[in-house]
Design an enzyme around this catalytic site. Structure first.
Site, mmCIF file in Angstrom:
data_model
loop_
_atom_site.group_PDB
_atom_site.id
_atom_site.type_symbol
_atom_site.label_atom_id
_atom_site.label_comp_id
_atom_site.label_asym_id
_atom_site.label_seq_id
_atom_site.Cartn_x
_atom_site.Cartn_y
_atom_site.Cartn_z
ATOM 1 N N ILE A 6 -41.375 -20.227 -5.230
ATOM 2 C CA ILE A 6 -41.247 -20.187 -3.769
ATOM 3 C C ILE A 6 -40.763 -18.839 -3.262
ATOM 4 C CG2 ILE A 6 -41.026 -22.664 -3.320
ATOM 5 C CD1 ILE A 6 -37.969 -22.257 -3.363
ATOM 6 N N GLY B 178 -37.216 -12.694 -5.972
ATOM 7 C CA GLY B 178 -35.947 -12.038 -5.664
ATOM 8 C C GLY B 178 -35.804 -10.748 -6.440
ATOM 9 N N GLU B 179 -34.705 -10.080 -6.185
ATOM 10 C CA GLU B 179 -34.403 -8.820 -6.853
ATOM 11 C C GLU B 179 -34.277 -9.042 -8.362
ATOM 12 O OE1 GLU B 179 -30.718 -5.784 -6.795
ATOM 13 O OE2 GLU B 179 -30.957 -7.050 -5.025
ATOM 14 N N PHE B 180 -33.747 -10.198 -8.737
ATOM 15 C CA PHE B 180 -33.481 -10.500 -10.146
ATOM 16 C C PHE B 180 -34.659 -11.139 -10.861
ATOM 17 C CE2 PHE B 180 -29.077 -10.911 -8.372
ATOM 18 C CZ PHE B 180 -28.546 -9.817 -9.028
ATOM 19 N N GLY B 181 -35.477 -11.888 -10.145
ATOM 20 C CA GLY B 181 -36.572 -12.621 -10.775
ATOM 21 C C GLY B 181 -37.151 -13.613 -9.795
ATOM 22 N N SER B 182 -38.015 -14.526 -10.298
ATOM 23 C CA SER B 182 -38.662 -15.480 -9.400
ATOM 24 C C SER B 182 -37.720 -16.622 -9.025
ATOM 25 C CB SER B 182 -39.894 -16.073 -10.078
ATOM 26 O OG SER B 182 -40.758 -15.036 -10.456
ATOM 27 N N VAL B 183 -38.027 -17.241 -7.887
ATOM 28 C CA VAL B 183 -37.297 -18.417 -7.428
ATOM 29 C C VAL B 183 -38.285 -19.586 -7.431
ATOM 30 C CG1 VAL B 183 -35.917 -19.419 -5.558
ATOM 31 C CG2 VAL B 183 -35.841 -16.952 -5.967
ATOM 32 N N LYS C 231 -33.212 -20.120 -9.402
ATOM 33 C CA LYS C 231 -33.335 -18.668 -9.391
ATOM 34 C C LYS C 231 -33.246 -18.163 -10.826
ATOM 35 C CE LYS C 231 -31.282 -15.254 -6.407
ATOM 36 N NZ LYS C 231 -30.262 -14.914 -5.402
ATOM 37 N N ASP D 21 -23.928 -7.934 1.824
ATOM 38 C CA ASP D 21 -25.377 -7.795 1.993
ATOM 39 C C ASP D 21 -25.886 -8.771 3.052
ATOM 40 O OD1 ASP D 21 -27.906 -6.780 1.578
ATOM 41 O OD2 ASP D 21 -28.258 -7.858 -0.292
ATOM 42 N N ARG E 285 -32.806 -11.242 6.120
ATOM 43 C CA ARG E 285 -33.559 -11.673 4.923
ATOM 44 C C ARG E 285 -32.705 -12.564 4.026
ATOM 45 N NH1 ARG E 285 -32.178 -6.403 4.496
ATOM 46 N NH2 ARG E 285 -30.573 -5.965 2.949
ATOM 47 N N ASN E 286 -31.391 -12.507 4.171
ATOM 48 C CA ASN E 286 -30.500 -13.310 3.336
ATOM 49 C C ASN E 286 -29.944 -14.544 4.044
ATOM 50 O OD1 ASN E 286 -30.794 -11.785 1.030
ATOM 51 N ND2 ASN E 286 -29.221 -10.320 1.653
ATOM 52 N N ASP F 196 -27.454 -15.308 -0.972
ATOM 53 C CA ASP F 196 -27.516 -14.038 -1.674
ATOM 54 C C ASP F 196 -26.207 -13.267 -1.693
ATOM 55 O OD1 ASP F 196 -28.381 -12.027 -3.195
ATOM 56 O OD2 ASP F 196 -30.225 -11.701 -2.112
HETATM 57 P P1 ADP Z 1 -32.938 -11.513 -3.832
HETATM 58 O O1 ADP Z 1 -32.163 -11.499 -5.102
HETATM 59 O O2 ADP Z 1 -33.990 -10.468 -3.781
HETATM 60 O O3 ADP Z 1 -32.091 -11.436 -2.620
HETATM 61 P P2 ADP Z 1 -33.457 -14.104 -2.851
HETATM 62 O O4 ADP Z 1 -32.290 -14.888 -3.260
HETATM 63 O O5 ADP Z 1 -33.445 -13.608 -1.464
HETATM 64 O O6 ADP Z 1 -33.691 -12.911 -3.829
HETATM 65 O O7 ADP Z 1 -34.765 -14.981 -3.032
HETATM 66 C C1 ADP Z 1 -36.057 -14.549 -2.674
HETATM 67 C C2 ADP Z 1 -36.776 -15.588 -1.839
HETATM 68 O O8 ADP Z 1 -36.750 -16.858 -2.500
HETATM 69 C C3 ADP Z 1 -36.114 -15.854 -0.491
HETATM 70 O O9 ADP Z 1 -36.575 -14.968 0.491
HETATM 71 C C4 ADP Z 1 -36.533 -17.284 -0.193
HETATM 72 O O10 ADP Z 1 -37.821 -17.327 0.375
HETATM 73 C C5 ADP Z 1 -36.573 -17.910 -1.568
HETATM 74 N N1 ADP Z 1 -35.300 -18.618 -1.847
HETATM 75 C C6 ADP Z 1 -34.201 -18.108 -2.437
HETATM 76 N N2 ADP Z 1 -33.217 -19.016 -2.538
HETATM 77 C C7 ADP Z 1 -33.703 -20.153 -1.992
HETATM 78 C C8 ADP Z 1 -33.169 -21.486 -1.762
HETATM 79 N N3 ADP Z 1 -31.913 -21.800 -2.144
HETATM 80 N N4 ADP Z 1 -33.959 -22.385 -1.161
HETATM 81 C C9 ADP Z 1 -35.215 -22.059 -0.770
HETATM 82 N N5 ADP Z 1 -35.771 -20.853 -0.931
HETATM 83 C C10 ADP Z 1 -35.035 -19.892 -1.542
#
Ligand code: ADP
Length: 284
Positions: free
Chosen positions: A22, A25-30, A48, A142, A146-147, A160
């Site tokens: 879905i 992220g900076e670290f990997g896929s969610v 995550k 941060d 976006r967060n 985040d």
């Molecule tokens: P990053 O480490 O780059 O900040 P994120 O935590 O923002 O990564 O995650 C990237 C994307 O994944 C988000 O923009 C969002 O669309 C989705 N995402 C992250 N955490 C959740 C969550 N708890 N529920 C639903 N979607 C999420």
């Protein structure tokens, strides 16, 4: 850290069902997924991942993000259920916040939004969650549109904590100058100048976050590079009033962007300013 497997916070990977990706992220896929609790209850979760090749470099940051989030419990802050592992990857099992990032939502569903209603609710909820983080002595570091994730059209949650650190008991400021990405356009002057972060620098970022909201997802300072945005701040200029932003709220933003951190409002004050109708806070 994996020696703590009998800790309640550790979730066996057998209890997780992985679904679709879905987000990235900076670290990997969610991933979207399901978490089967010991009592048989199934809950929707976001999982995550930390990619294998990034474990060595990002492990510390990831684990510190997790230990920060585990202790938090507030309806305006994304809940962390626990950590798991799959092969050499670490998994973070979080509350699923189903509408995804607020920034995305604003851009995609502009027509569904009434700035005098949804934006006020979200701003109040972000201030409420940030006030809670302040009470827990956590600095986010941060905060940006976006967060912020949306659980519904009327429930925003702060996510985040990749850059957040607990405030030490005897430190007013946590000083850190490390590499990595610097979201300069969200940083307070004392952060880009001296690397100091505080609840007051989070208040500056809150101002930028609500500016992004009222601008319907525009990038702060447009095409400018972070280093050029800093020059504008140093000259005393600030982000312009967005068309959809009422004067009173722009006044609040400007107070968040006072050069002197002490002159900025507290999250408690911001919360009161946005939640004149306190019913907003009970919407889930
Ligand atoms: P990053 O480490 O780059 O900040 P994120 O935590 O923002 O990564 O995650 C990237 C994307 O994944 C988000 O923009 C969002 O669309 C989705 N995402 C992250 N955490 C959740 C969550 N708890 N529920 C639903 N979607 C999420």
């Amino acid at each position: 850290y994996m020696t703590n497997e009998n800790e309640e916070d550790y979730i066996s990977v057998q209890r997780l069902k992985m679904g679709n990706v879905i987000g990235e992220g900076e670290f990997g896929s969610v991933y979207q997924g399901t978490y089967v609790k010991k009592n048989g209850d199934e809950i929707d979760v976001a999982i995550k991942t930390l990619r294998n090749e990034q474990i060595e470099t990002n492990r510390e940051a990831f684990l510190s993000e997790a230990s920060v989030m585990k202790k938090l419990n507030h309806h305006c802050v994304v809940k962390l259920f626990g950590l798991s592992s799959l092969g050499r990857s670490i998994l973070m099992v979080q509350e699923l916040v189903s509408l995804g990032s607020m920034l995305h939502y604003i851009i995609l569903h502009k027509d569904l939004i009434n700035p005098n209603y949804e934006f006020k609710i979200w701003a109040a909820q972000i201030a409420c969650g940030m006030n809670y983080l302040e009470e827990q002595r956590f600095i986010h570091r941060d905060l940006a549109a976006r967060n912020i994730l949306l659980a519904s059209q009327h429930q925003a949650k702060i996510s985040d904590f990749g850059l957040s650190r607990a405030l030490g008991n005897d430190h007013e400021y946590y000083r850190a100058m490390q590499g990595g990405k610097w979201p300069l356009k969200w940083y307070a002057p004392e952060s880009y100048n001296y690397g100091t972060f505080s609840h007051k620098s989070d208040v500056w970022s809150f101002g930028v976050t609500i500016w992004e909201m009222y601008s319907f997802g525009e990038v702060p300072y447009g095409e400018l590079k972070g280093s050029d945005a800093i020059k504008i701040i140093e000259e005393g200029d600030r982000l312009k009033q967005p068309e959809a932003c009422p004067d009173q709220i722009y006044e609040l933003m400007r107070r968040c962007w006072r050069y002197d951190a002490e002159e900025r409002p507290t999250f408690k004050e911001l919360l009161h300013s946005f939640s004149l109708d306190s019913d907003y806070m009970n919407i889930r």
